[in-house]
Design a protein around this motif. Structure first.
Motif, PDB file in Angstrom:
ATOM      1  N   PHE A  54       0.844  -1.179   0.000  1.00  0.00           N
ATOM      2  CA  PHE A  54       0.000   0.000   0.000  1.00  0.00           C
ATOM      3  C   PHE A  54       0.888   1.241   0.000  1.00  0.00           C
ATOM      4  O   PHE A  54       2.105   1.144  -0.025  1.00  0.00           O
ATOM      5  N   SER A  55       0.261   2.412   0.070  1.00  0.00           N
ATOM      6  CA  SER A  55       1.002   3.658   0.024  1.00  0.00           C
ATOM      7  C   SER A  55       1.767   3.886   1.322  1.00  0.00           C
ATOM      8  O   SER A  55       1.497   3.264   2.356  1.00  0.00           O
TER       9      SER A  55
ATOM     10  N   ASN B  77      -0.551   6.501  -4.178  1.00  0.00           N
ATOM     11  CA  ASN B  77      -1.620   5.535  -4.053  1.00  0.00           C
ATOM     12  C   ASN B  77      -2.953   6.250  -3.886  1.00  0.00           C
ATOM     13  O   ASN B  77      -3.025   7.311  -3.256  1.00  0.00           O
TER      14      ASN B  77
ATOM     15  N   HIS C 259      -9.954  -6.252  -5.855  1.00  0.00           N
ATOM     16  CA  HIS C 259     -10.027  -5.862  -4.453  1.00  0.00           C
ATOM     17  C   HIS C 259     -11.406  -5.255  -4.235  1.00  0.00           C
ATOM     18  O   HIS C 259     -11.859  -4.441  -5.034  1.00  0.00           O
TER      19      HIS C 259
ATOM     20  N   ILE D 289     -10.071  -1.097   0.026  1.00  0.00           N
ATOM     21  CA  ILE D 289      -9.175  -0.025  -0.403  1.00  0.00           C
ATOM     22  C   ILE D 289      -8.966   0.994   0.710  1.00  0.00           C
ATOM     23  O   ILE D 289      -7.941   1.678   0.761  1.00  0.00           O
TER      24      ILE D 289
ATOM     25  N   LYS E   5      -7.564   3.147  -9.368  1.00  0.00           N
ATOM     26  CA  LYS E   5      -7.939   3.187  -7.958  1.00  0.00           C
ATOM     27  C   LYS E   5      -7.520   1.916  -7.207  1.00  0.00           C
ATOM     28  O   LYS E   5      -7.710   1.811  -6.001  1.00  0.00           O
ATOM     29  N   GLY E   6      -6.969   0.952  -7.924  1.00  0.00           N
ATOM     30  CA  GLY E   6      -6.477  -0.258  -7.271  1.00  0.00           C
ATOM     31  C   GLY E   6      -7.523  -1.338  -7.083  1.00  0.00           C
ATOM     32  O   GLY E   6      -7.275  -2.339  -6.403  1.00  0.00           O
TER      33      GLY E   6
ATOM     34  N   THR F  64      -6.765  -5.234 -10.889  1.00  0.00           N
ATOM     35  CA  THR F  64      -5.305  -5.290 -10.942  1.00  0.00           C
ATOM     36  C   THR F  64      -4.759  -6.210 -12.026  1.00  0.00           C
ATOM     37  O   THR F  64      -3.595  -6.565 -11.993  1.00  0.00           O
TER      38      THR F  64
ATOM     39  N   ASP G 204       0.760  -0.347 -11.397  1.00  0.00           N
ATOM     40  CA  ASP G 204       1.353  -0.900 -10.184  1.00  0.00           C
ATOM     41  C   ASP G 204       0.928  -0.122  -8.945  1.00  0.00           C
ATOM     42  O   ASP G 204       0.189   0.860  -9.019  1.00  0.00           O
ATOM     43  N   SER G 205       1.411  -0.578  -7.778  1.00  0.00           N
ATOM     44  CA  SER G 205       0.995  -0.009  -6.504  1.00  0.00           C
ATOM     45  C   SER G 205       1.690   1.305  -6.179  1.00  0.00           C
ATOM     46  O   SER G 205       1.429   1.894  -5.138  1.00  0.00           O
TER      47      SER G 205
ATOM     48  N   TYR H 211       1.482   3.871  -8.330  1.00  0.00           N
ATOM     49  CA  TYR H 211       0.799   4.761  -9.263  1.00  0.00           C
ATOM     50  C   TYR H 211       1.636   5.027 -10.508  1.00  0.00           C
ATOM     51  O   TYR H 211       1.853   6.165 -10.933  1.00  0.00           O
TER      52      TYR H 211
END
Length: 370
Positions: free
Chosen positions: A72-73, A214, A258, A263, A312-313, A316, A329-330, A332
């Motif tokens: 995650f971010s 993210n 997800h 999120i 927005k994740g 994926t 990717d994670s 951004y």
């Protein structure tokens, strides 16, 4: 290649399977005692010190980051108390091919143990891998030094198991570094070639921990309007990219989703169209059998909604159509792989105010993303 797994579990105790396995277990009870942050850090420090001693043994001053995955971010990790501000600077700069000093290696060991990132650490003489449930692996062709590692592990009150190869050993094709080199739009050789570009909203030569990476950061200080402006740049680039290859529909085989609730961002940040398409993707995911080849067809009028979910994740998957592939990717960053002249695509990227890098060496066969 011979390897040792390193772990904290005394497997002579049949109840070892009831021990804690992750930083998220802090606050839970094990063997009648609550796992505290101090207890956790005492064990984590022993893992880190073990690697530091092994690096000294092998006389290795640096290791290279390979196959990096960020969960995650930075803001999300900071909120969960997994990273402090100083660690966040390293977290944001992490990238495949980055050569780490010993001090940075120690921090990256912590990142992997805390499930903040997953990666392999590589040098020709020594590799460090990470597995589930707080397992760590060292691998080397130097069996004499690997034998000496056993004493280091015992001295740190940890345990080991010998393997002929690490369960997380790198494949031969992954030994070559998957790095990206800053490009200046150099002239293509005659003819069309496969190209692999990584696109970033930030100048890749000047990344700092202050830059957001993210979608979930809109709950941690990122202005919604700023996020939308960047999302629109990526969206228009992807739409123009597909238009240039005359792609009017996409076929998705298998779904990796997800849930919106996972999120960590309120549902009102998703448009009604995004929620409807997400429900369609979820229904497909729940009903399609693993062995089927029947794909989900997304028409051109739904491209914008699909890619907003990707940014927005939520969604994926790689999106592949003939000679083009799109991935996100994670951190951004967008990846475009295509068979054509690259100059036109590079110009398109720059037109939308984004930055590109090319995986080196160029003009080779298509490669998988890392």
């Amino acid at each position: 290649m011979p390897a040792l797994s390193i772990y904290k579990y005394d497997k002579s105790n049949p109840n070892y399977v009831d021990d804690w396995t992750a930083i998220s277990d802090i606050g839970d009870s094990f063997y009648g005692k609550v796992l505290t942050l101090e207890d956790y850090l005492e064990v984590e420090n022993r893992y880190v010190q073990t690697i530091e001693k092994i690096l000294q043994l092998f006389n290795v001053d640096s290791l290279e980051v390979r196959e990096l995955e960020k969960a995650f971010s930075f803001h999300s990790q900071k909120k969960e108390n997994r990273l402090n501000q100083k660690q966040g600077h390293l977290f944001q700069q992490l990238d495949n091919g980055l050569l780490l000093t010993r001090e940075a290696i120690s921090e990256l060991v912590r990142f992997n143990l805390r499930e903040t990132v997953w990666c392999r650490l590589y040098s020709p003489n020594l590799q460090v891998h990470f597995g589930y449930d707080y397992y760590m692996y060292v691998q080397s062709m130097d069996e004499e030094k690997l034998e000496q590692c056993k004493q280091i592990i015992r001295e740190m009150n940890l345990y080991y198991q010998e393997f002929l190869i690490s369960p997380h050993q790198m494949e031969e094709e992954d030994i070559a570094p998957h790095t990206y080199t800053w490009g200046d739009g150099q002239t293509n050789p005659p003819g069309d070639y496969h190209h692999d570009l990584r696109i970033s909203k930030d100048n890749p030569q000047n990344r700092t921990y202050t830059e957001w990476s993210n979608f979930d950061e809109i709950e941690n200080g990122l202005a919604w309007e700023e996020y939308l402006a960047v999302e629109q740049k990526y969206l228009q680039l992807v739409l123009d990219f597909l238009e240039s290859f005359q792609v009017n529909e996409l076929v998705i085989n298998g779904i990796s989703l997800h849930k919106i609730q996972e999120i960590g961002v309120p549902e009102h940040y998703f448009s009604p169209k995004e929620i409807v398409l997400f429900q369609q993707l979820q229904e497909y995911d729940e009903n399609v059998e693993d062995w089927t080849v029947e794909g989900l067809i997304v028409q051109k009028e739904d491209f914008s909604t699909l890619f907003r979910l990707m940014f927005k994740g939520i969604f994926t998957n790689w999106i592949t159509n003939g000679s083009t592939t799109i991935q996100f990717d994670s951190s951004y960053r967008l990846y475009l792989s295509f068979y054509a002249h690259k100059k036109e695509i590079q110009n398109l990227i720059e037109k939308h105010g984004l930055y590109w890098q090319e995986r080196q060496p160029p003009y080779k066969e298509a490669v998988g993303f890392r």
